[in-house]
Design an enzyme around this catalytic site. Structure first.
Site, PDB file in Angstrom:
ATOM      1  N   GLN A  13       0.792  -1.114   0.124  1.00  0.00           N
ATOM      2  CA  GLN A  13      -0.075   0.147  -0.014  1.00  0.00           C
ATOM      3  C   GLN A  13       0.826   1.210   0.147  1.00  0.00           C
ATOM      4  OE1 GLN A  13      -3.457   1.483   2.775  1.00  0.00           O
ATOM      5  NE2 GLN A  13      -1.555   1.759   3.705  1.00  0.00           N
ATOM      6  N   ARG A  36       7.899 -13.835  -6.396  1.00  0.00           N
ATOM      7  CA  ARG A  36       6.518 -14.385  -5.852  1.00  0.00           C
ATOM      8  C   ARG A  36       6.111 -15.010  -7.152  1.00  0.00           C
ATOM      9  NH1 ARG A  36       8.142 -12.948  -1.358  1.00  0.00           N
ATOM     10  NH2 ARG A  36       7.311 -11.195  -0.157  1.00  0.00           N
ATOM     11  N   THR A 126       6.497   1.797  13.350  1.00  0.00           N
ATOM     12  CA  THR A 126       5.209   1.626  13.779  1.00  0.00           C
ATOM     13  C   THR A 126       4.710   1.902  15.083  1.00  0.00           C
ATOM     14  OG1 THR A 126       3.229  -0.009  13.971  1.00  0.00           O
ATOM     15  CG2 THR A 126       5.655  -0.563  13.927  1.00  0.00           C
ATOM     16  N   GLU A 128       2.677   0.074  16.811  1.00  0.00           N
ATOM     17  CA  GLU A 128       2.737  -1.219  17.211  1.00  0.00           C
ATOM     18  C   GLU A 128       3.937  -1.324  18.307  1.00  0.00           C
ATOM     19  OE1 GLU A 128       0.894  -4.487  17.614  1.00  0.00           O
ATOM     20  OE2 GLU A 128      -0.486  -3.130  16.941  1.00  0.00           O
ATOM     21  N   TYR A 150       5.299  -8.937  15.611  1.00  0.00           N
ATOM     22  CA  TYR A 150       5.597  -7.859  14.514  1.00  0.00           C
ATOM     23  C   TYR A 150       5.995  -6.659  15.455  1.00  0.00           C
ATOM     24  CZ  TYR A 150       4.316  -3.911  11.409  1.00  0.00           C
ATOM     25  OH  TYR A 150       4.240  -2.839  10.941  1.00  0.00           O
ATOM     26  N   LYS A 154       9.757  -5.087  14.717  1.00  0.00           N
ATOM     27  CA  LYS A 154       9.736  -3.540  14.261  1.00  0.00           C
ATOM     28  C   LYS A 154      10.569  -2.825  15.387  1.00  0.00           C
ATOM     29  CE  LYS A 154       7.709  -2.982  10.355  1.00  0.00           C
ATOM     30  NZ  LYS A 154       8.226  -2.334   9.208  1.00  0.00           N
ATOM     31  N   ARG A 185      -5.491  -0.836   0.483  1.00  0.00           N
ATOM     32  CA  ARG A 185      -5.260  -1.605   1.975  1.00  0.00           C
ATOM     33  C   ARG A 185      -5.421  -2.960   1.487  1.00  0.00           C
ATOM     34  NH1 ARG A 185      -2.109  -1.630   6.441  1.00  0.00           N
ATOM     35  NH2 ARG A 185      -3.291  -0.723   8.128  1.00  0.00           N
TER      36      ARG A 185
HETATM   37  P1  NAP Z   1       1.762  -3.915   2.883  1.00  0.00           P
HETATM   38  O1  NAP Z   1       0.966  -3.428   2.108  1.00  0.00           O
HETATM   39  O2  NAP Z   1       1.740  -5.280   3.779  1.00  0.00           O
HETATM   40  O3  NAP Z   1       3.213  -4.084   2.202  1.00  0.00           O
HETATM   41  C1  NAP Z   1       4.330  -4.697   2.520  1.00  0.00           C
HETATM   42  C2  NAP Z   1       5.285  -4.632   1.401  1.00  0.00           C
HETATM   43  O4  NAP Z   1       6.644  -5.583   1.870  1.00  0.00           O
HETATM   44  C3  NAP Z   1       5.071  -5.648   0.055  1.00  0.00           C
HETATM   45  O5  NAP Z   1       5.435  -4.733  -1.130  1.00  0.00           O
HETATM   46  C4  NAP Z   1       5.724  -7.002   0.109  1.00  0.00           C
HETATM   47  O6  NAP Z   1       6.025  -7.497  -1.054  1.00  0.00           O
HETATM   48  C5  NAP Z   1       7.264  -6.378   1.048  1.00  0.00           C
HETATM   49  N1  NAP Z   1       7.660  -7.489   1.387  1.00  0.00           N
HETATM   50  C6  NAP Z   1       7.277  -8.660   2.287  1.00  0.00           C
HETATM   51  N2  NAP Z   1       8.144  -9.333   2.585  1.00  0.00           N
HETATM   52  C7  NAP Z   1       9.370  -8.980   1.966  1.00  0.00           C
HETATM   53  C8  NAP Z   1      10.479  -9.572   1.747  1.00  0.00           C
HETATM   54  N3  NAP Z   1      10.952 -10.681   2.416  1.00  0.00           N
HETATM   55  N4  NAP Z   1      11.517  -8.929   0.933  1.00  0.00           N
HETATM   56  C9  NAP Z   1      11.161  -7.923   0.443  1.00  0.00           C
HETATM   57  N5  NAP Z   1       9.972  -7.184   0.583  1.00  0.00           N
HETATM   58  C10 NAP Z   1       8.994  -7.658   1.094  1.00  0.00           C
HETATM   59  O7  NAP Z   1       2.309  -3.062   4.101  1.00  0.00           O
HETATM   60  P2  NAP Z   1       2.271  -1.279   3.922  1.00  0.00           P
HETATM   61  O8  NAP Z   1       0.782  -1.056   4.843  1.00  0.00           O
HETATM   62  O9  NAP Z   1       2.408  -0.679   2.837  1.00  0.00           O
HETATM   63  O10 NAP Z   1       3.247  -0.704   5.164  1.00  0.00           O
HETATM   64  C11 NAP Z   1       4.300  -0.276   4.567  1.00  0.00           C
HETATM   65  C12 NAP Z   1       5.383  -0.387   5.911  1.00  0.00           C
HETATM   66  O11 NAP Z   1       5.231   0.304   7.033  1.00  0.00           O
HETATM   67  C13 NAP Z   1       5.570  -2.023   6.521  1.00  0.00           C
HETATM   68  O12 NAP Z   1       6.831  -2.015   6.813  1.00  0.00           O
HETATM   69  C14 NAP Z   1       4.658  -1.725   7.597  1.00  0.00           C
HETATM   70  O13 NAP Z   1       5.137  -2.805   8.587  1.00  0.00           O
HETATM   71  C15 NAP Z   1       5.054  -0.308   8.022  1.00  0.00           C
HETATM   72  N6  NAP Z   1       3.816   0.377   8.810  1.00  0.00           N
HETATM   73  C16 NAP Z   1       2.560   0.444   8.131  1.00  0.00           C
HETATM   74  C17 NAP Z   1       1.626   0.995   8.811  1.00  0.00           C
HETATM   75  C18 NAP Z   1       0.258   0.959   8.205  1.00  0.00           C
HETATM   76  O14 NAP Z   1      -0.918   1.441   8.970  1.00  0.00           O
HETATM   77  N7  NAP Z   1      -0.030   0.756   6.909  1.00  0.00           N
HETATM   78  C19 NAP Z   1       1.807   1.672  10.000  1.00  0.00           C
HETATM   79  C20 NAP Z   1       3.151   1.832  10.617  1.00  0.00           C
HETATM   80  C21 NAP Z   1       4.105   1.007   9.944  1.00  0.00           C
HETATM   81  P3  NAP Z   1       4.988  -8.594  -1.790  1.00  0.00           P
HETATM   82  O15 NAP Z   1       4.205  -7.771  -2.269  1.00  0.00           O
HETATM   83  O16 NAP Z   1       5.852  -9.277  -2.478  1.00  0.00           O
HETATM   84  O17 NAP Z   1       4.412  -9.477  -0.580  1.00  0.00           O
HETATM   85  N1  GDD Z   2      -7.536  -7.563  11.051  1.00  0.00           N
HETATM   86  C1  GDD Z   2      -8.404  -7.542  12.064  1.00  0.00           C
HETATM   87  N2  GDD Z   2      -9.713  -8.345  11.576  1.00  0.00           N
HETATM   88  N3  GDD Z   2      -8.581  -6.810  12.920  1.00  0.00           N
HETATM   89  C2  GDD Z   2      -9.622  -6.673  13.644  1.00  0.00           C
HETATM   90  C3  GDD Z   2     -10.687  -7.539  13.635  1.00  0.00           C
HETATM   91  C4  GDD Z   2     -10.883  -8.266  12.277  1.00  0.00           C
HETATM   92  O1  GDD Z   2     -11.662  -9.264  12.177  1.00  0.00           O
HETATM   93  N4  GDD Z   2     -11.593  -7.483  14.516  1.00  0.00           N
HETATM   94  C5  GDD Z   2     -11.208  -6.363  15.231  1.00  0.00           C
HETATM   95  N5  GDD Z   2      -9.941  -6.268  14.910  1.00  0.00           N
HETATM   96  C6  GDD Z   2      -9.042  -5.096  15.509  1.00  0.00           C
HETATM   97  C7  GDD Z   2      -7.553  -5.949  15.849  1.00  0.00           C
HETATM   98  O2  GDD Z   2      -7.572  -6.646  16.994  1.00  0.00           O
HETATM   99  C8  GDD Z   2      -6.488  -4.464  16.119  1.00  0.00           C
HETATM  100  O3  GDD Z   2      -6.994  -4.174  17.426  1.00  0.00           O
HETATM  101  C9  GDD Z   2      -7.364  -3.493  15.279  1.00  0.00           C
HETATM  102  O4  GDD Z   2      -8.788  -4.187  14.816  1.00  0.00           O
HETATM  103  C10 GDD Z   2      -6.658  -3.272  13.880  1.00  0.00           C
HETATM  104  O5  GDD Z   2      -6.259  -4.289  13.359  1.00  0.00           O
HETATM  105  P1  GDD Z   2      -5.473  -4.356  11.917  1.00  0.00           P
HETATM  106  O6  GDD Z   2      -6.291  -3.343  10.862  1.00  0.00           O
HETATM  107  O7  GDD Z   2      -5.113  -5.659  11.670  1.00  0.00           O
HETATM  108  O8  GDD Z   2      -4.233  -3.325  11.930  1.00  0.00           O
HETATM  109  P2  GDD Z   2      -3.262  -3.335  13.275  1.00  0.00           P
HETATM  110  O9  GDD Z   2      -3.281  -2.238  14.018  1.00  0.00           O
HETATM  111  O10 GDD Z   2      -3.133  -4.790  14.241  1.00  0.00           O
HETATM  112  O11 GDD Z   2      -1.697  -3.104  12.807  1.00  0.00           O
HETATM  113  C11 GDD Z   2      -1.718  -2.174  11.534  1.00  0.00           C
HETATM  114  O12 GDD Z   2      -1.330  -0.922  12.059  1.00  0.00           O
HETATM  115  C12 GDD Z   2       0.119  -0.928  12.713  1.00  0.00           C
HETATM  116  C13 GDD Z   2       0.326   0.316  13.139  1.00  0.00           C
HETATM  117  O13 GDD Z   2      -0.326   0.587  14.164  1.00  0.00           O
HETATM  118  C14 GDD Z   2      -0.767  -2.678  10.380  1.00  0.00           C
HETATM  119  O14 GDD Z   2      -0.569  -1.802   9.285  1.00  0.00           O
HETATM  120  C15 GDD Z   2       0.665  -2.848  10.740  1.00  0.00           C
HETATM  121  O15 GDD Z   2       1.704  -3.136   9.928  1.00  0.00           O
HETATM  122  C16 GDD Z   2       1.120  -1.418  11.478  1.00  0.00           C
HETATM  123  O16 GDD Z   2       2.343  -1.079  11.970  1.00  0.00           O
END
Ligand code: NAP
Ligand code: GDD
Length: 323
Positions: A13, A36, A126, A128, A150, A154, A185
Site C-alpha cells: 500500500q 513471488r 510503527t 505497534e 511484529y 519492528k 489497503r
Molecule cells: P503492505 O501493504 O503489507 O506491504 C508490505 C510490502 O513488503 C509488500 O510490498 C511486500 O511485497 C513487501 N515484502 C514482504 N516481505 C518481503 C521480503 N521478504 N523482502 C522484500 N519485500 C518484502 O504494508 P504497508 O501497509 O504498505 O506498510 C508499509 C510498511 O510500513 C511496512 O513495513 C509496515 O510494517 C509499516 N507500517 C505500516 C503501517 C500502516 O498502517 N499501513 C503503519 C506503521 C508502519 P509482496 O507484495 O511481494 O508481498
Molecule cells: N484485521 C482484523 N480483523 N482486525 C480486527 C478484526 C478483524 O476481524 N476485528 C477486530 N480487529 C482489531 C484488531 O484486533 C486490532 O486491534 C485492530 O482491529 C486493527 O487491526 P488491523 O487493521 O489488523 O491493524 P493493526 O493495528 O493490528 O496493525 C496495522 O497498523 C500498525 C500500526 O499501528 C498494520 O498496518 C501494521 O503493519 C502497522 O504497523
C-alpha cells in the site's frame, strides 16, 4: 539533476503511494520486488505507474540481493517499507516476521554504510511498538512495550536505525506511523475488511461480517497523507524520529458503524463476533501525538476518518459491483 530513490515494499500500500509521489516530484524510482509465484504489482497498475518503475529483484532476508539493488540503483534516498506487516500473522510466522521486518533493516543499513554512505534512509517504524501504552497520547519520548512478534521485530528495526545514525553518522530517520489506510489497503486489515464487506452486503453478495475485538481503538489516517511525511523526513538537514498520526482515536465498533452507515445499513444487523479473530495479545488503544511532525516538518493530515472510510466504501462498491 534527477534524484533517484529505492523503495523496498514498493508493491505494498505505502510503496505504491510513495512511488507515485516521488514520480510526480521527478524522481527516478527503483523498487525492490521479491520473487513471488503470483502477481504483486496490482497496486502500481491501479495508480497507473507500473511501467515507470525500475524493478530490482531482491528479498530483505537476502543481504546479497539488497547490496546488489543498492549498487545498481545508486539511490540518494532509500525508503525501507518491506515487511510482513500483518500483526495477526506474526504469531503464525514469528521468525519470518523477525528476519524480514527486523534483521532485514540491518541488511539495508549495512549496504548503505558500505556502498552509499551519503544516501538518506527512511525506516517504516510503527505505533505497534507502543503496544501496551505507557502514556495516554504516544509521542517520540513514550517508552515502547510491543505486544506481538511484529511489534518486537519492528522495535529492533527502529533501534538499529537509531544506532546506525549514532554510530556511523548515517542520515537515517525512523517514522513511527500510526495506522493508515486507503482503497489499496490489504483485505486482511480491519478497515478494508469492513469496507469490502459493506459493499458485498449492500450488493447482496454477503450477509454477515465476522469480527474480532471491536472495542480496540486506533488512530487511523489516510496513506496518501502519510507518504508525504516519509518524504519530508528525508528532506531535513538532520535525520530524526517522528510520530505520524491524526491525534484522534476511534473504536473498531464506531468505524464499523460509520462504514455501514455510508450505505444506509446498521452494523449491528450484520456484525458477528467470532473468537477466531481475537489475538493472543491485544493492543487495546493507540493515540498519537503528531506535534513534532507539525512543528518540524510542517506536516498535517488532510483526511478525516469519515472521508477516508467514505472513499474506501465507494471504491469497494465500484469494484465489487463489477465482479
Ligand atoms: P503492505 O501493504 O503489507 O506491504 C508490505 C510490502 O513488503 C509488500 O510490498 C511486500 O511485497 C513487501 N515484502 C514482504 N516481505 C518481503 C521480503 N521478504 N523482502 C522484500 N519485500 C518484502 O504494508 P504497508 O501497509 O504498505 O506498510 C508499509 C510498511 O510500513 C511496512 O513495513 C509496515 O510494517 C509499516 N507500517 C505500516 C503501517 C500502516 O498502517 N499501513 C503503519 C506503521 C508502519 P509482496 O507484495 O511481494 O508481498
Ligand atoms: N484485521 C482484523 N480483523 N482486525 C480486527 C478484526 C478483524 O476481524 N476485528 C477486530 N480487529 C482489531 C484488531 O484486533 C486490532 O486491534 C485492530 O482491529 C486493527 O487491526 P488491523 O487493521 O489488523 O491493524 P493493526 O493495528 O493490528 O496493525 C496495522 O497498523 C500498525 C500500526 O499501528 C498494520 O498496518 C501494521 O503493519 C502497522 O504497523
Amino acid at each position: 539533476m534527477t534524484r533517484t530513490a529505492l523503495i523496498t515494499g514498493i508493491t505494498g500500500q505505502d510503496g505504491a503511494y510513495l512511488a507515485k509521489l516521488l514520480l510526480e516530484k521527478g524522481y527516478e524510482v527503483h523498487g525492490l520486488v521479491a520473487r513471488r509465484s503470483s502477481d504483486t504489482r496490482w497496486r502500481l497498475r491501479e495508480l497507473g505507474i507500473e511501467g515507470q518503475i525500475r524493478y530490482q529483484e531482491g528479498d530483505l532476508a537476502d543481504a546479497c540481493s539488497i547490496q546488489r539493488a543498492v549498487i545498481k540503483s545508486k539511490p540518494q534516498e532509500i525508503y525501507n517499507l518491506g515487511a510482513q506487516s500483518f500483526v495477526g500473522s506474526s504469531w503464525d510466522q514469528p521468525v519470518t516476521t523477525g528476519i524480514v521486518g527486523g534483521l532485514g533493516v540491518t541488511h539495508v543499513l549495512e549496504a548503505i554504510r558500505q556502498f552509499c554512505p551519503d544516501s538518506r534512509f527512511y525506516q517504516a517504524s510503527t505505533s505497534e511498538m507502543f503496544g501496551l501504552i505507557q502514556a495516554e497520547r504516544q509521542d517520540e519520548n513514550t517508552p515502547f512495550y510491543p505486544r506481538s512478534p511484529y511489534g518486537v521485530a519492528k522495535l529492533y528495526g527502529h533501534w538499529i536505525t537509531v544506532n546506525y545514525r549514532e554510530s556511523f553518522g548515517l542520515h537515517a530517520s525512523s517514522g513511527i506511523l500510526f495506522n493508515h489506510e486507503s482503497p489499496l489497503r490489504g483485505l486482511e486489515f480491519v478497515t478494508r475488511k469492513v469496507t469490502d464487506a459493506v459493499a458485498r452486503i449492500k450488493l447482496g453478495k454477503q450477509h454477515e461480517l465476522r469480527m474480532g475485538n471491536i472495542d480496540a481503538k486506533r488512530d487511523w489516517g489516510f496513506a496518501g497523507d502519510y507518504v508525504e511525511a516519509m518524504w519530508l523526513m528525508l528532506q531535513q538537514d538532520r535525520a530524526d524520529d517522528y510520530v505520524i498520526a491524526t491525534g484522534v482515536t476511534t473504536t473498531v465498533r464506531d468505524m464499523c458503524r460509520l462504514a455501514f452507515s455510508c450505505v444506509g445499513l446498521n452494523y449491528e444487523d450484520h456484525v458477528v463476533i467470532d473468537p477466531q479473530f481475537f489475538r493472543p495479545a491485544e493492543v487495546d488503544v493507540l493515540l498519537g501525538n503528531p506535534d513534532k511532525a507539525a512543528r518540524q516538518l510542517g506536516w498535517k493530515p488532510s483526511t478525516s476518518l469519515d472521508q477516508l472510510i467514505g472513499m474506501m466504501v465507494d471504491a469497494d462498491l465500484f469494484r465489487v459491483g463489477r465482479e
